[in-house]
Design an enzyme around this catalytic site. Structure first.
Site, PDB file in Angstrom:
ATOM      1  N   ASP A 205       0.814  -1.215   0.000  1.00  0.00           N
ATOM      2  CA  ASP A 205       0.000   0.000   0.000  1.00  0.00           C
ATOM      3  C   ASP A 205       0.849   1.267   0.000  1.00  0.00           C
ATOM      4  O   ASP A 205       0.364   2.338  -0.372  1.00  0.00           O
ATOM      5  CB  ASP A 205      -0.897   0.048   1.246  1.00  0.00           C
ATOM      6  CG  ASP A 205      -2.086  -0.894   1.143  1.00  0.00           C
ATOM      7  OD1 ASP A 205      -2.324  -1.422   0.045  1.00  0.00           O
ATOM      8  OD2 ASP A 205      -2.763  -1.102   2.158  1.00  0.00           O
ATOM      9  N   HIS A 206       2.077   1.156   0.456  1.00  0.00           N
ATOM     10  CA  HIS A 206       2.893   2.344   0.694  1.00  0.00           C
ATOM     11  C   HIS A 206       3.968   2.577  -0.364  1.00  0.00           C
ATOM     12  O   HIS A 206       4.435   3.703  -0.516  1.00  0.00           O
ATOM     13  CB  HIS A 206       3.570   2.246   2.072  1.00  0.00           C
ATOM     14  CG  HIS A 206       2.595   2.126   3.192  1.00  0.00           C
ATOM     15  ND1 HIS A 206       2.920   1.561   4.404  1.00  0.00           N
ATOM     16  CD2 HIS A 206       1.297   2.475   3.284  1.00  0.00           C
ATOM     17  CE1 HIS A 206       1.863   1.581   5.204  1.00  0.00           C
ATOM     18  NE2 HIS A 206       0.871   2.117   4.538  1.00  0.00           N
TER      19      HIS A 206
END
Length: 404
Positions: free
Chosen positions: A177-178
């Site tokens: 996600d990052h």
């Protein structure tokens, strides 16, 4: 007051229908580089990370999440009921005046709302439309839902993190996600904008997050395809030994060390004052030696972490202290010198710390330009200024809950 240089994406407008982690982090660097990112939210089903800690002063609230704030700097927020006829109409009107549309809902959600790619093209033929389903828009797993942790597991990343005799430990955060998924998406948007500038044509981009994550372990995939045994190895490395983190004086203080050749090994032994050990004389012996890490750990425990890292680096050995969050913010010399941390005034949380950008453009440097928006803070301004909604109509739509 500081005057910000217009970013390289000034004049680009993005209709941001994303939520949670990967989607908002895709549009964040675009916003920080000057794009007008309008985040479309809902008051009845708020973005999940608006309710995730840490909260400012420990007080929970939809406008007090540090997690949400750091993912949504430089953006505007409007609230629309996309299932209402008038909410759908305004969403299409927003798409019509936007260059880019981004969504990370389950496949088919935007189509069911009447806001899919075909509907977007009908009102903006040259639109750049990006969706990022977990496992793609087709295939037997198209409807599977998941977050970064499940994507990391399905994509093989967890299978490589940890020790061979223990369960996988993961990366400590929702890494897909990052890093890979949002940044692959951001680069795809930039490439599409360049393509449109040259050809006048928009495009549809499907970024399957599982496939994007698999890119992280490309060498392992190739090795497995070649018949090699690929498994968790802890900190072991093919090209360095020792290679790991070693305890230092104090609570939970560690130094990362990587020795890549015999010259560095000799320097490490000298700095640590270690006696000659025939069993560790060659790189091949060191890679196979079961007691190497314990032998080095016994010597590093009495060292101050930073003094050890500096002494090793000065001797030509790759080494660095392992920072915790407080170290990164308060003492890391490189981040301080680069002015990485940015403080912005938030309407409800007050003075807040934001991540800067990990790279610099010389003529048009980007940076967080405004604090994360309050929920629906820009609805009236966007609807009346950009979408042509009269004040009387706006008040009526607000009373009925279509906007807010």
């Amino acid at each position: 007051m500081e005057t910000l240089v217009p970013g390289p994406l000034a004049g680009i407008r993005i209709a941001d229908f994303t939520w949670v982690g990967a989607g908002p982090f895709l549009t964040k660097p675009l916003a920080d580089h000057g794009a007008e990112v309008i985040k479309v939210e809902s008051r009845t089903r708020t973005d999940v990370i608006r309710d995730m800690p840490p909260f400012a002063d420990g007080v929970r609230g939809i406008n007090r999440s540090g997690y949400f704030a750091n993912r949504n700097s430089s953006k505007k927020s409007i609230c629309l009921d996309l299932k209402a006829r008038d909410g759908h109409r305004l969403a299409l009107r927003l798409i019509a005046v936007s260059d880019v549309v981004v969504s990370n809902f389950t496949p088919g959600t935007m189509d069911r709302l009447g806001l899919g790619y075909r509907a977007a093209c009908a009102v903006r033929p040259d639109v750049i439309y990006l969706e990022m389903p977990m496992q793609g828009a087709s295939g037997p797993h198209r409807d599977f839902r998941g977050y970064g942790l499940s994507i990391a597991a399905a994509g093989g990343l967890f299978g490589l993190s940890g020790y061979p005799d223990r369960p996988p430990v993961g990366t400590g955060t929702n890494y897909p996600d990052h890093v890979p998924n949002p940044l692959h998406g951001a680069i795809a948007v930039l490439a599409a904008l360049r393509h449109r500038r040259r050809t006048g044509r928009g495009q549809y981009i499907e970024l399957a997050q599982l496939e994007s994550t698999v890119n992280l372990i490309g060498p392992a995939v190739v090795a497995a395809a070649a018949g090699e045994d690929v498994t968790r190895r802890g900190n072991a490395d093919d090209w360095a030994a020792p290679h790991g983190v070693y305890p230092c004086a104090g609570e939970d203080r560690w130094c990362a060390i990587a020795v890549q050749d015999d010259e560095q090994w000799s320097a490490l032994v000298t700095v640590l004052g270690l006696p000659s050990e025939p069993g560790f004389a060659t790189a091949a012996q060191r890679r196979r030696a079961p007691g190497l890490d314990e032998w080095i750990s016994a010597a590093t425990r009495g060292w101050d972490r930073d003094k050890l890292a500096d002494a090793l680096a000065d001797a030509g050995v790759p080494a660095a202290g392992v920072n915790d969050a407080r170290d990164l913010i308060e003492t890391d010399p490189q981040l301080r010198a680069r002015g990485h941390w940015v403080r912005l005034r938030h309407p409800e949380m007050g003075d807040c710390l934001y991540d800067g950008l990990p790279y610099r453009l010389s003529r048009t440097p980007g940076r967080p330009r405004s604090a994360a928006p309050l929920l629906g803070a820009d609805t009236r301004e966007v609807c009346t200024r950009l979408l042509g909604v009269a004040d009387t109509e706006y008040d009526q739509l607000e009373r009925t809950g279509v906007i807010g």
